[in-house]
Design a protein around this motif. Structure first.
Motif, PDB file in Angstrom:
ATOM      1  N   GLU A  11      -2.847   9.025  40.262  1.00 18.80           N
ATOM      2  CA  GLU A  11      -3.842   7.575  40.296  1.00 18.80           C
ATOM      3  C   GLU A  11      -5.644   8.895  40.483  1.00 18.80           C
ATOM      4  N   VAL A  12      -5.558  10.196  40.286  1.00 14.06           N
ATOM      5  CA  VAL A  12      -6.891  10.716  40.491  1.00 14.06           C
ATOM      6  C   VAL A  12      -7.687   9.626  38.912  1.00 14.06           C
ATOM      7  N   PRO A  13      -7.629  10.263  37.358  1.00 15.58           N
ATOM      8  CA  PRO A  13      -8.258  10.308  36.888  1.00 15.58           C
ATOM      9  C   PRO A  13      -8.374   8.185  37.025  1.00 15.58           C
ATOM     10  N   ARG A  14      -7.942   6.956  37.347  1.00 13.73           N
ATOM     11  CA  ARG A  14      -8.530   5.839  37.456  1.00 13.73           C
ATOM     12  C   ARG A  14      -9.298   5.626  38.661  1.00 13.73           C
ATOM     13  N   ILE A  15      -9.369   6.171  39.802  1.00 10.26           N
ATOM     14  CA  ILE A  15     -10.151   6.253  40.604  1.00 10.26           C
ATOM     15  C   ILE A  15     -11.263   6.764  40.172  1.00 10.26           C
ATOM     16  N   TYR A  16     -10.990   8.038  39.678  1.00 13.82           N
ATOM     17  CA  TYR A  16     -12.317   8.324  39.056  1.00 13.82           C
ATOM     18  C   TYR A  16     -13.453   7.996  38.081  1.00 13.82           C
ATOM     19  N   GLU A  17     -12.576   7.099  37.694  1.00  7.70           N
ATOM     20  CA  GLU A  17     -12.832   6.392  36.570  1.00  7.70           C
ATOM     21  C   GLU A  17     -14.285   5.663  36.880  1.00  7.70           C
ATOM     22  N   THR A  18     -13.701   4.505  38.025  1.00  6.09           N
ATOM     23  CA  THR A  18     -13.971   3.608  38.059  1.00  6.09           C
ATOM     24  C   THR A  18     -15.098   3.750  39.638  1.00  6.09           C
ATOM     25  N   GLY A  19     -15.097   4.759  40.122  1.00 11.55           N
ATOM     26  CA  GLY A  19     -15.597   5.079  41.255  1.00 11.55           C
ATOM     27  C   GLY A  19     -17.171   5.984  41.080  1.00 11.55           C
ATOM     28  N   ASN A  20     -17.704   6.935  42.041  1.00 10.75           N
ATOM     29  CA  ASN A  20     -18.399   7.925  41.820  1.00 10.75           C
ATOM     30  C   ASN A  20     -18.073   8.934  42.635  1.00 10.75           C
ATOM     31  N   LYS A  21     -17.389   9.328  42.420  1.00 13.34           N
ATOM     32  CA  LYS A  21     -16.534  10.717  43.509  1.00 13.34           C
ATOM     33  C   LYS A  21     -16.619  11.666  42.730  1.00 13.34           C
ATOM     34  N   SER A  22     -17.013  13.462  42.488  1.00  8.37           N
ATOM     35  CA  SER A  22     -16.261  14.092  41.668  1.00  8.37           C
ATOM     36  C   SER A  22     -14.446  14.410  42.093  1.00  8.37           C
ATOM     37  N   THR A  23     -13.697  14.791  41.170  1.00  3.93           N
ATOM     38  CA  THR A  23     -12.511  15.174  41.246  1.00  3.93           C
ATOM     39  C   THR A  23     -11.739  16.314  42.200  1.00  3.93           C
ATOM     40  N   ALA A  24     -12.762  16.861  43.151  1.00  4.59           N
ATOM     41  CA  ALA A  24     -12.596  17.834  44.765  1.00  4.59           C
ATOM     42  C   ALA A  24     -12.708  16.850  45.153  1.00  4.59           C
TER      43      ALA A  24
END
Length: 122
Positions: A11-24
């Motif tokens: 789910e990381v890419p979906r969450i990344y696109e909608t949020g403001n947190k880095s992948t790390a």
């Protein structure tokens, strides 16, 4: 390792696109680098939600990697490369023809690389 962790990683890419947190940061919230995942676990999670594989493939294309992992697609051929600090591919790529399996192989390598960097920079 539980399937639930692999599902959260996919789910990381979906969450990344909608949020403001880095992948790390997202991976740290999931439990990386102290937890690990297998290719089979990620593949199973992606089979249940195949549009996430598309997001991972898009994410790889959107990045310009100087060091780390990348996946390239040419029709039904997927090549997973490791790039060195010089920005050049290192060794022979892993070549696969199954989109979900190739994506799972990439995801495990990609998040493991980020986890390794997180450990080294502590």
């Amino acid at each position: 390792m539980s399937i639930a962790v692999a599902e959260r990683v996919t789910e990381v890419p979906r969450i990344y696109e909608t949020g403001n947190k880095s992948t790390a940061c997202l991976l740290k919230e999931i439990g990386f680098p102290s937890q690990s995942i297998t290719v089979d676990e990620v593949e199973n999670a992606l089979k249940h939600n195949p549009q996430l594989a598309d997001l991972w493939l898009k994410r790889s294309r959107d990045q310009r990697i100087a060091c780390g992992w990348s996946i390239e697609q040419d029709r039904d051929v997927y090549r997973i490369h490791r790039f060195t600090g010089s920005g050049f591919a290192s060794g022979r790529p892993l070549v696969l023809h199954d989109r979900i399996r190739a994506c799972a192989e990439f995801v495990v390598r990609y998040v493991s690389f980020i986890g390794d960097v997180m450990v080294r920079t502590r």
